[in-house]
Motif scaffolding. Structure first.
Motif, PDB file in Angstrom:
ATOM      1  N   GLY A 106      -5.025   1.078  -0.082  1.00  0.00           N
ATOM      2  CA  GLY A 106      -4.968  -0.237  -0.713  1.00  0.00           C
ATOM      3  C   GLY A 106      -3.716  -0.948  -0.237  1.00  0.00           C
ATOM      4  O   GLY A 106      -2.611  -0.399  -0.329  1.00  0.00           O
ATOM      5  N   THR A 107      -3.870  -2.175   0.280  1.00  0.00           N
ATOM      6  CA  THR A 107      -2.760  -2.907   0.876  1.00  0.00           C
ATOM      7  C   THR A 107      -2.444  -4.148   0.063  1.00  0.00           C
ATOM      8  O   THR A 107      -3.337  -4.950  -0.235  1.00  0.00           O
ATOM      9  CB  THR A 107      -3.090  -3.313   2.325  1.00  0.00           C
ATOM     10  OG1 THR A 107      -3.433  -2.148   3.072  1.00  0.00           O
ATOM     11  CG2 THR A 107      -1.903  -4.000   2.972  1.00  0.00           C
ATOM     12  N   MET A 108      -1.171  -4.278  -0.299  1.00  0.00           N
ATOM     13  CA  MET A 108      -0.652  -5.496  -0.926  1.00  0.00           C
ATOM     14  C   MET A 108       0.147  -6.231   0.142  1.00  0.00           C
ATOM     15  O   MET A 108       1.217  -5.791   0.545  1.00  0.00           O
ATOM     16  CB  MET A 108       0.226  -5.145  -2.122  1.00  0.00           C
ATOM     17  CG  MET A 108       0.840  -6.360  -2.809  1.00  0.00           C
ATOM     18  SD  MET A 108      -0.382  -7.412  -3.613  1.00  0.00           S
ATOM     19  CE  MET A 108      -0.951  -6.337  -4.936  1.00  0.00           C
ATOM     20  N   ALA A 109      -0.411  -7.326   0.641  1.00  0.00           N
ATOM     21  CA  ALA A 109       0.197  -8.046   1.759  1.00  0.00           C
ATOM     22  C   ALA A 109       1.524  -8.650   1.341  1.00  0.00           C
ATOM     23  O   ALA A 109       1.679  -9.172   0.229  1.00  0.00           O
ATOM     24  CB  ALA A 109      -0.745  -9.123   2.270  1.00  0.00           C
ATOM     25  N   GLY A 110       2.499  -8.581   2.255  1.00  0.00           N
ATOM     26  CA  GLY A 110       3.807  -9.169   2.009  1.00  0.00           C
ATOM     27  C   GLY A 110       3.941 -10.532   2.653  1.00  0.00           C
ATOM     28  O   GLY A 110       3.078 -10.976   3.417  1.00  0.00           O
ATOM     29  N   GLN A 111       5.046 -11.192   2.362  1.00  0.00           N
ATOM     30  CA  GLN A 111       5.260 -12.538   2.892  1.00  0.00           C
ATOM     31  C   GLN A 111       5.757 -12.519   4.323  1.00  0.00           C
ATOM     32  O   GLN A 111       5.525 -13.458   5.070  1.00  0.00           O
ATOM     33  CB  GLN A 111       6.271 -13.281   2.004  1.00  0.00           C
ATOM     34  CG  GLN A 111       5.762 -13.545   0.595  1.00  0.00           C
ATOM     35  CD  GLN A 111       6.762 -14.306  -0.249  1.00  0.00           C
ATOM     36  OE1 GLN A 111       7.954 -14.357   0.066  1.00  0.00           O
ATOM     37  NE2 GLN A 111       6.285 -14.901  -1.337  1.00  0.00           N
ATOM     38  N   SER A 112       6.463 -11.481   4.728  1.00  0.00           N
ATOM     39  CA  SER A 112       6.981 -11.405   6.088  1.00  0.00           C
ATOM     40  C   SER A 112       5.993 -10.658   6.979  1.00  0.00           C
ATOM     41  O   SER A 112       5.092  -9.963   6.502  1.00  0.00           O
ATOM     42  CB  SER A 112       8.335 -10.698   6.107  1.00  0.00           C
ATOM     43  OG  SER A 112       8.180  -9.338   5.744  1.00  0.00           O
ATOM     44  N   ALA A 113       6.184 -10.806   8.270  1.00  0.00           N
ATOM     45  CA  ALA A 113       5.292 -10.172   9.246  1.00  0.00           C
ATOM     46  C   ALA A 113       5.861  -8.858   9.756  1.00  0.00           C
ATOM     47  O   ALA A 113       5.466  -8.381  10.808  1.00  0.00           O
ATOM     48  CB  ALA A 113       5.036 -11.118  10.413  1.00  0.00           C
ATOM     49  N   GLY A 114       6.813  -8.287   9.036  1.00  0.00           N
ATOM     50  CA  GLY A 114       7.426  -7.044   9.481  1.00  0.00           C
ATOM     51  C   GLY A 114       6.548  -5.842   9.200  1.00  0.00           C
ATOM     52  O   GLY A 114       5.345  -5.935   8.939  1.00  0.00           O
TER      53      GLY A 114
END
Length: 589
Positions: A106-114
């Motif tokens: 399960g992935t909770m997307a973050g605001q940065s592209a790191g």
């Protein structure tokens, strides 16, 4: 045979290497802090979920129907919390044979592209399900609810795997993670009241160790939330894991492919002990530890990749410095051996015949390895996972006992007939092994195999350094050494590998029989490759040859001082008492 002057002069390289290593010491990278308190984690809810899972799934063998049902429940819970859920299935070798394992992410997307922060928990159990087995899954589900109400700077991946014994599911996950990974936190026993150090395990299946930044960040969170020390492995533990990498827990596969990974577990490197009482307070504290670590890492810079290093007195010794130091320690023995070999040849001592005798000592051990591989190919042994296993993961049965006994018979039988076989091949008698030719041959093979091991793993080669420096004098027939001292030098030479074996026996809870059985499983599963097995078989062959030479060294006899008969007149030029006058008889004359 050996010239001590060459040996003493070559020790200057060791002095230079010590100076270089002293200047190579580095400071550890400190922990990353955070101002966000992990108060959102509800430990009581996680504890109730854990007890419910144990009640509903009393048996969770890897790849079983119950394992698949629990994977479905985890996927449903993560999807309900708003995470992007994916499910993959693949076959893998487990302790129960080849099984189809399900991995849920399960992935909770973050605001940065790191890169992403990965939290892994296994949901299977090798025996009857215990709270410790499912404590990581309970923490994972509670973290999903916590993260659903927060905005993440970095992406967070929550993964549920199976096949924990042998880390089959973790290996599959490590291979299929497409995005760059900043850190991996594997959840082990999160609820046991008894602590077994180290709580933070940084080892991998290779020579990669989790970077100090990640270790110190998790340690700071553990101290703040659980008031527990992380456990600082000593030099013996560090050398053991770098010389013979054996990581039986699920952070191992991630570190091997280059992802920074640690295990957080109250049971340390072992599986949870039977009968451990679960603690709701401990589960809550470790859950908050994981949340605080995530909060700290998501706003920090990039986490360094895992690498090989030692920590001594809070300083970091890089792997290149260790490699240089080990080579400098091998060099004096190597140069002395070359000179001694030339001296032995000039004196007419045969070398090739004794070289064949030394290598023949390794043949029984190589054949024992082939016996194990043959038992796997023919199906006598069930093919184990290609990874280290903890105590009791695959019990020793009748087939395993037969393979061990047959291997022992092969080794002992061939060692007994080694000498006549070599004499038959050489077409002439060998003579006594306590001679310059035999000693030069053993030292030549030992130096060659030490350099070969050094190329692949300098930490493993360092275990042979005491044997090189001590056994070279045992092998020289021109140096008279008392037999008790010879025995002591032989024992000290084998002490480092024995210490490594004893360390793993204590840290993994292995009995002597289980140590042998685990070695068989590592060879049968392919974790120990054929090249490494042959190299250490040659080392064992050299040990057998050293013992043969040491046992036949001539005894030292105490020489009694020669007693000259007492004479009345003394030397021939002495005329006796009164010859120079001054005595009563001379005055009368």
């Amino acid at each position: 045979m050996l010239d001590p002057r060459i040996y003493r002069t070559s020790l200057m390289a060791v002095v230079v290497a010590v100076i270089v290593v002293a200047f190579s010491l580095e400071n550890q990278q400190g922990a990353v802090g955070t101002t966000l308190p992990p108060e959102a984690f509800n430990g009581q809810t996680a504890y109730v979920d854990m007890r419910g899972l144990v009640h509903n799934f009393p048996s969770l063998r890897p790849g079983s129907n119950a394992d698949g049902l629990l994977a479905g429940e985890v996927a449903t819970a993560l999807r309900k919390d708003g995470l992007a859920v994916s499910t993959s299935r693949a076959t893998a070798r487990t302790v129960d044979g080849t099984r189809t394992l399900t991995t849920v992410t399960g992935t909770m997307a973050g605001q940065s592209a790191g890169g992403s922060i990965v939290v892994v928990a296994h949901r299977d159990a090798a025996g009857p399900t215990t709270p410790a087995d499912l404590s990581g899954t309970a923490v994972l589900l509670e973290l999903a609810q916590v993260l659903a109400g927060e905005t993440q700077e970095r992406s967070v991946v929550l993964a549920s795997t199976s096949g924990s014994a042998g880390a089959a599911g973790a290996t599959q996950l490590a291979r299929r993670l497409g995005t760059p990974v900043d850190a991996v936190i594997a959840l082990g026993d999160m609820t046991s009241s008894k602590v077994r150090q180290p709580v933070i395990v940084p080892w991998s299946d290779g020579q990669q160790v989790a970077p100090p930044m990640l270790r110190n960040t998790v340690a700071a969170a553990l101290g703040a939330q659980a008031n527990l020390p992380p456990g600082s492995p000593g030099l013996v533990a560090q050398f053991s894991h770098l010389a013979f990498p054996l990581a039986v827990t699920e952070q191992g596969p991630f570190g091997r492919i280059g992802d920074p990974a640690v295990l957080l577990s109250m049971s340390g490197e072992r599986a949870p002990a039977a009968g451990q009482l679960p603690s709701a307070a401990r589960l809550a504290a470790l859950g908050r530890t994981v949340q605080q670590t995530i909060n700290a890492l998501e706003t920090a810079g990039s986490v360094p990749a895992p690498s090989a290093y030692l920590i001594w007195d809070s300083k970091v010794i890089p792997a290149w410095a260790v490699r240089l130091m080990v080579l400098a320690l091998i060099l004096p023995v190597l140069l002395t051996m070359v000179d001694g070999l030339a001296r032995a040849r000039r004196r007419g001592n045969p070398i090739l015949r004794w070289l064949l005798w030394v290598l023949a000592g390794a043949v029984p051990f190589v054949l024992a390895v082939l016996v194990v591989l043959g038992a796997k190919v023919t199906g006598v042994l069930a093919t184990p996972p290609p990874a280290p296993l903890g105590a009791g993961a695959m019990p020793l049965g009748g087939a395993g006992t037969a393979v061990i006994v047959l291997s022992a018979v092969v080794i002992l039988g061939l060692l007994l007939v080694r000498r006549p076989l070599v004499a038959a091949l050489a077409r002439r008698p060998l003579g006594k092994p306590a001679n310059a030719g035999a000693g030069a041959a053993v030292l030549l093979v030992l130096c060659a195999v030490a350099l070969a091991i050094w190329v692949r793993n300098p930490f493993a080669a360092a275990l042979l350094v005491p044997a090189l420096h001590l056994w070279m004098w045992v092998l020289d027939p021109d140096i008279r050494i008392p037999r008790p001292l010879v025995a002591l030098m032989v024992l000290v030479g084998i002490a480092p590998p024995v210490i490594v074996i004893l360390y793993y026996s204590q840290s993994l809870g292995l009995s002597p029989v289980q140590i042998v059985w685990n070695g068989v499983l590592l060879i049968a599963g392919g974790y120990i490759g054929l090249l490494a097995a042959v190299q250490w078989s040659v080392v064992l062959g050299c040990l057998v040859s050293v013992i043969s030479i040491a046992a036949r060294r001539p005894r030292l006899h105490r020489s009694r001082p020669e007693q000259t008969p007492a004479t009345v007149r003394g030397p021939a030029t002495y005329a006796g008492p009164g010859s120079l006058g001054g005595t009563e008889s001379a005055l009368r004359r």
